[in-house]
Scaffold this active site. Structure first.
Site, PDB file in Angstrom:
ATOM      1  N   CYS A   1      -3.013   1.431   6.789  1.00 20.69           N
ATOM      2  CA  CYS A   1      -3.056   0.827   8.128  1.00 20.69           C
ATOM      3  C   CYS A   1      -3.718   1.761   9.137  1.00 20.69           C
ATOM      4  CB  CYS A   1      -1.653   0.468   8.588  1.00 20.69           C
ATOM      5  SG  CYS A   1      -0.528   1.877   8.549  1.00 20.69           S
TER       6      CYS A   1
ATOM      7  N   LYS B   1      12.391  -7.930   0.308  1.00 22.52           N
ATOM      8  CA  LYS B   1      11.358  -8.506  -0.556  1.00 22.52           C
ATOM      9  C   LYS B   1      10.147  -7.577  -0.564  1.00 22.52           C
ATOM     10  CE  LYS B   1       7.803 -11.129  -0.465  1.00 22.52           C
ATOM     11  NZ  LYS B   1       6.969 -10.602  -1.555  1.00 22.52           N
ATOM     12  N   PRO B   2       9.934  -6.894  -1.671  1.00 23.08           N
ATOM     13  CA  PRO B   2       8.738  -6.065  -1.785  1.00 23.08           C
ATOM     14  C   PRO B   2       7.505  -6.936  -1.987  1.00 23.08           C
ATOM     15  CG  PRO B   2      10.427  -5.445  -3.410  1.00 23.08           C
ATOM     16  CD  PRO B   2      10.819  -6.773  -2.830  1.00 23.08           C
TER      17      PRO B   2
ATOM     18  N   ASN C   1       0.789  -1.244   0.000  1.00 24.50           N
ATOM     19  CA  ASN C   1       0.000   0.000   0.000  1.00 24.50           C
ATOM     20  C   ASN C   1       0.816   1.287   0.000  1.00 24.50           C
ATOM     21  OD1 ASN C   1       0.757  -0.450   2.664  1.00 24.50           O
ATOM     22  ND2 ASN C   1      -1.125   0.408   3.502  1.00 24.50           N
TER      23      ASN C   1
ATOM     24  N   GLU D   1       5.258  -3.874  11.926  1.00 28.55           N
ATOM     25  CA  GLU D   1       4.201  -2.867  11.803  1.00 28.55           C
ATOM     26  C   GLU D   1       3.022  -3.551  11.129  1.00 28.55           C
ATOM     27  OE1 GLU D   1       4.196   0.049  13.027  1.00 28.55           O
ATOM     28  OE2 GLU D   1       6.299   0.403  13.507  1.00 28.55           O
ATOM     29  N   LEU D   2       1.916  -3.743  11.886  1.00 33.21           N
ATOM     30  CA  LEU D   2       0.842  -4.622  11.401  1.00 33.21           C
ATOM     31  C   LEU D   2      -0.476  -3.858  11.249  1.00 33.21           C
ATOM     32  CD1 LEU D   2       1.878  -7.648  13.661  1.00 33.21           C
ATOM     33  CD2 LEU D   2       2.778  -6.985  11.425  1.00 33.21           C
TER      34      LEU D   2
ATOM     35  N   GLU E   1      -9.913  -5.688  10.682  1.00 25.69           N
ATOM     36  CA  GLU E   1      -9.498  -4.681   9.698  1.00 25.69           C
ATOM     37  C   GLU E   1     -10.144  -5.014   8.342  1.00 25.69           C
ATOM     38  OE1 GLU E   1      -5.407  -4.840   8.259  1.00 25.69           O
ATOM     39  OE2 GLU E   1      -5.207  -2.702   8.679  1.00 25.69           O
TER      40      GLU E   1
HETATM   41  P1  NAD Z   1       0.609  -9.075   3.618  1.00 28.67           P
HETATM   42  O1  NAD Z   1       0.856  -9.499   5.008  1.00 28.67           O
HETATM   43  O2  NAD Z   1      -0.306  -9.888   2.789  1.00 28.67           O
HETATM   44  O3  NAD Z   1       2.005  -9.017   2.805  1.00 28.67           O
HETATM   45  C1  NAD Z   1       3.080  -8.218   3.234  1.00 28.67           C
HETATM   46  C2  NAD Z   1       4.387  -8.833   2.734  1.00 28.67           C
HETATM   47  O4  NAD Z   1       4.625 -10.062   3.410  1.00 28.67           O
HETATM   48  C3  NAD Z   1       4.400  -9.152   1.246  1.00 28.67           C
HETATM   49  O5  NAD Z   1       5.653  -8.816   0.720  1.00 28.67           O
HETATM   50  C4  NAD Z   1       4.172 -10.660   1.236  1.00 28.67           C
HETATM   51  O6  NAD Z   1       4.649 -11.299   0.081  1.00 28.67           O
HETATM   52  C5  NAD Z   1       4.960 -11.071   2.455  1.00 28.67           C
HETATM   53  N1  NAD Z   1       4.601 -12.365   3.034  1.00 28.67           N
HETATM   54  C6  NAD Z   1       3.415 -13.036   2.943  1.00 28.67           C
HETATM   55  N2  NAD Z   1       3.479 -14.198   3.640  1.00 28.67           N
HETATM   56  C7  NAD Z   1       4.718 -14.243   4.199  1.00 28.67           C
HETATM   57  C8  NAD Z   1       5.371 -15.176   5.050  1.00 28.67           C
HETATM   58  N3  NAD Z   1       4.769 -16.292   5.477  1.00 28.67           N
HETATM   59  N4  NAD Z   1       6.624 -14.896   5.448  1.00 28.67           N
HETATM   60  C9  NAD Z   1       7.252 -13.751   5.066  1.00 28.67           C
HETATM   61  N5  NAD Z   1       6.685 -12.848   4.238  1.00 28.67           N
HETATM   62  C10 NAD Z   1       5.429 -13.086   3.818  1.00 28.67           C
HETATM   63  O7  NAD Z   1       0.127  -7.552   3.672  1.00 28.67           O
HETATM   64  P2  NAD Z   1      -0.398  -6.611   2.484  1.00 28.67           P
HETATM   65  O8  NAD Z   1      -1.746  -7.068   2.046  1.00 28.67           O
HETATM   66  O9  NAD Z   1       0.664  -6.409   1.475  1.00 28.67           O
HETATM   67  O10 NAD Z   1      -0.538  -5.230   3.267  1.00 28.67           O
HETATM   68  C11 NAD Z   1      -1.694  -4.841   3.941  1.00 28.67           C
HETATM   69  C12 NAD Z   1      -1.539  -5.006   5.448  1.00 28.67           C
HETATM   70  O11 NAD Z   1      -0.383  -4.296   5.890  1.00 28.67           O
HETATM   71  C13 NAD Z   1      -2.699  -4.416   6.226  1.00 28.67           C
HETATM   72  O12 NAD Z   1      -3.037  -5.273   7.279  1.00 28.67           O
HETATM   73  C14 NAD Z   1      -2.151  -3.104   6.754  1.00 28.67           C
HETATM   74  O13 NAD Z   1      -2.784  -2.628   7.915  1.00 28.67           O
HETATM   75  C15 NAD Z   1      -0.726  -3.484   7.015  1.00 28.67           C
HETATM   76  N6  NAD Z   1       0.126  -2.298   7.039  1.00 28.67           N
HETATM   77  C16 NAD Z   1       0.579  -1.870   8.255  1.00 28.67           C
HETATM   78  C17 NAD Z   1       1.337  -0.707   8.331  1.00 28.67           C
HETATM   79  C18 NAD Z   1       1.854  -0.193   9.649  1.00 28.67           C
HETATM   80  O14 NAD Z   1       2.716   0.680   9.644  1.00 28.67           O
HETATM   81  N7  NAD Z   1       1.357  -0.677  10.784  1.00 28.67           N
HETATM   82  C19 NAD Z   1       1.631   0.004   7.165  1.00 28.67           C
HETATM   83  C20 NAD Z   1       1.153  -0.469   5.944  1.00 28.67           C
HETATM   84  C21 NAD Z   1       0.406  -1.632   5.896  1.00 28.67           C
END
Ligand code: NAD
Length: 491
Positions: free
Chosen positions: A285, A179-180, A156, A251-252, A379
């Site tokens: 987030c 890893k993006p 995002n 950061e979740l 969420e």
């Molecule tokens: P996601 O968890 O689906 O993916 C994030 C990253 O993790 C990706 O690069 C993905 O490929 C990787 N990933 C997935 N499974 C993995 C595993 N088992 N091990 C290691 N890496 C893995 O999240 P998303 O959909 O890309 O982003 C949205 C989420 O991120 C929302 O919940 C949002 O609230 C949160 N977010 C939090 C903040 C913050 O600062 N707290 C900021 C931005 C987004």
């Protein structure tokens, strides 16, 4: 001819193909193929970690001011290319023109300079000796880098979240394997290109692409010393379980309560809620995930919010005046539909504005939402304003705190003491008073409580997490140097 989009990965300064072939990246707006991006596997990750390990001692030994000059050069080059990166953000993740420009100009590009200046001021400490009756001990607290840091980022704010993290991690003398998100690899590659062209030595920043397994391979690798992760709580929990004793910053997800009390400036609160719920179609987030509106002003607030939402310009994110584009992927769309339809079935009233086709979801206002509904507990991450009518401040606090995703809350009241008291009572990492939930300061600590994360990011908090504190204790012996000074000794 337009420059080709970067689709490979960066290992030890070279752009290389992946061992897993390629994966397609599609436009969220049209579904059209943007590019096939190289797909990596655990073996590629191991090579990237090896490159980062080999580069780390030399990078840490590079004089600090030389490292900082490279940070400044990355900032300059990024600022010059910001529009190119913004255009890819629009195509790749569906940000509007204004949102894409804000991400690169205000956050991503400047973070490289900010991190450089921050590390110059990252001071140590000296301590008095308190253990012995001598004047022989000198205690000095210094910092050293962790080593190799794994960086895994979401879709995002792909260039922003990664730039802020990488800039601080690298400025502190660490090297990185990044890893993006699989939904934003191309704009992230542009950031890596800028870094290499600005003179970052080979191996200091390595980039690998793929799905969750590639991120997991970084986490699983024994030679990764620390982890930075931003993404969903579900993924964060998996990573936390494996991070074990290694320093990590997570950061979740957030539960974004926006509390509007009876004495609030209603027009300002409506504007705040519009931003909280519909900025980047709610995929932030810090989005407003629940609007807790006092019964005395509920009807006026809802009428005004609907009037504003009906004016939102929703559509092609590439047009200058569009205010809201599509969702990024079908998983996000599926969750939004599920939460809204469940709320509808349980009695919420729904008003929607804008198209529902492909990954576009309408700006949606729900009234009659109850705290038990999934949309109020989890969420949603979409363009939805679920409104819960509250009749007292304690009720608002109880509902706001009932979720464990305490990232950020927004509170609207004209009374200073109420703002202070409620601000203290909310469990969230940040409480914005009379400000949208989507506001944060780049030099202040940011992070959540409970299931919303571990640690605080930004500025000096980043440097603290990704350096190790080290105490040097000197014993100078009994041979005091006596010379004609008024004072001797010290610490
Ligand atoms: P996601 O968890 O689906 O993916 C994030 C990253 O993790 C990706 O690069 C993905 O490929 C990787 N990933 C997935 N499974 C993995 C595993 N088992 N091990 C290691 N890496 C893995 O999240 P998303 O959909 O890309 O982003 C949205 C989420 O991120 C929302 O919940 C949002 O609230 C949160 N977010 C939090 C903040 C913050 O600062 N707290 C900021 C931005 C987004």
């Amino acid at each position: 001819m337009a420059k080709a989009l970067p689709t490979k990965a960066l290992i030890n300064g070279s752009w290389v193909d992946g061992s897993g072939g390629t994966f397609p990246v599609h436009s969220p707006q049209s579904g059209a193929l943007i590019a096939d991006v190289a797909l990596y596997d655990a073996g590629d990750v191991a090579r990237a970690v090896e490159a980062a390990r080999a580069a780390q001692p030399g990078w840490a030994a590079t004089p600090l001011i030389e490292r900082v000059k490279i940070m400044r050069q990355i900032h300059a080059l990024f600022a010059a290319r910001a529009e190119e990166v913004a255009q890819v953000l629009i195509i790749e993740i569906g940000k509007t023109v204004a949102e894409a420009r804000e991400e690169v100009h205000e956050y991503a590009a400047p973070s490289w300079q900010k991190a450089g200046e921050e590390v110059l001021r990252h001071r140590g400490l000296s301590f008095p000796s308190t253990q012995e009756q001598t004047n022989n001990k000198r205690l000095v607290l210094t910092h050293r880098p962790l080593g190799v840091v794994g960086v895994i980022t979401p879709y995002n704010f792909p260039t922003d979240i990664a730039s802020i993290a990488l800039a601080h991690i690298i400025a502190a003398g660490n090297t990185a394997v990044w890893k993006p998100s699989e939904f934003s690899p191309i704009c992230c590659n542009m950031v890596a290109e800028i870094c290499t062209e600005a003179g970052l030595p080979p191996g200091v920043l390595n980039v690998v692409h793929g799905m969750g397994e590639v991120g997991a391979a970084i986490v699983d690798h024994d030679d990764v010393d620390g982890l930075f992760f931003t993404g969903s709580t579900a993924t964060g929990k998996r990573i936390a379980a494996k991070a074990a004793l290694r320093p990590h910053l997570l950061e979740l997800g957030g539960d974004g309560p926006v509390i509007v009390l009876a004495d609030a400036d209603i027009d300002a609160a409506v504007e705040g809620a519009m931003n909280a719920c519909f900025y980047y179609a709610g995929q932030v987030c810090t989005s407003g995930e629940r609007l807790l509106v006092h019964a005395d002003i509920h009807d006026e607030f809802v009428t005004k919010l609907k009037a504003r939402a009906s004016q939102l310009r929703i559509g092609d994110p590439g047009l200058d005046d569009t205010e809201m584009g599509p969702l990024r992927n079908s998983a996000t769309l599926g969750r939004v539909v599920e939460h809204v339809e469940e709320a509808r079935a349980q009695g919420a009233e729904i008003t929607q504005y804008g198209p529902q086709e492909g990954l576009f979801y309408p700006a949606t206002i729900l009234t009659g939402v109850t705290p038990e509904m999934t949309i109020a507990r989890e969420e949603t991450f979409g363009p939805v304003a679920p409104i819960i009518k509250i009749s007292s401040i304690p009720e608002a606090i109880a509902i706001a705190n009932s979720s464990k995703l305490g990232l950020i809350a927004s509170l609207w009241t004209r009374d200073l003491a109420t703002a202070w008291r409620v601000g203290e009572a909310l469990q969230h990492g940040t409480v914005n008073i009379n400000e949208t939930s989507n506001y944060w300061d780049q030099l202040a600590p940011f992070g959540g409580t409970g299931n919303s994360g571990v640690g605080r990011e930004l500025s000096q908090w980043f440097l603290e997490r990704f350096t190790e504190q080290k105490l040097l204790v000197f014993d100078l012996g009994d041979t005091e140097v006596r010379y004609n000074r008024r004072a001797e000794g010290g610490w």
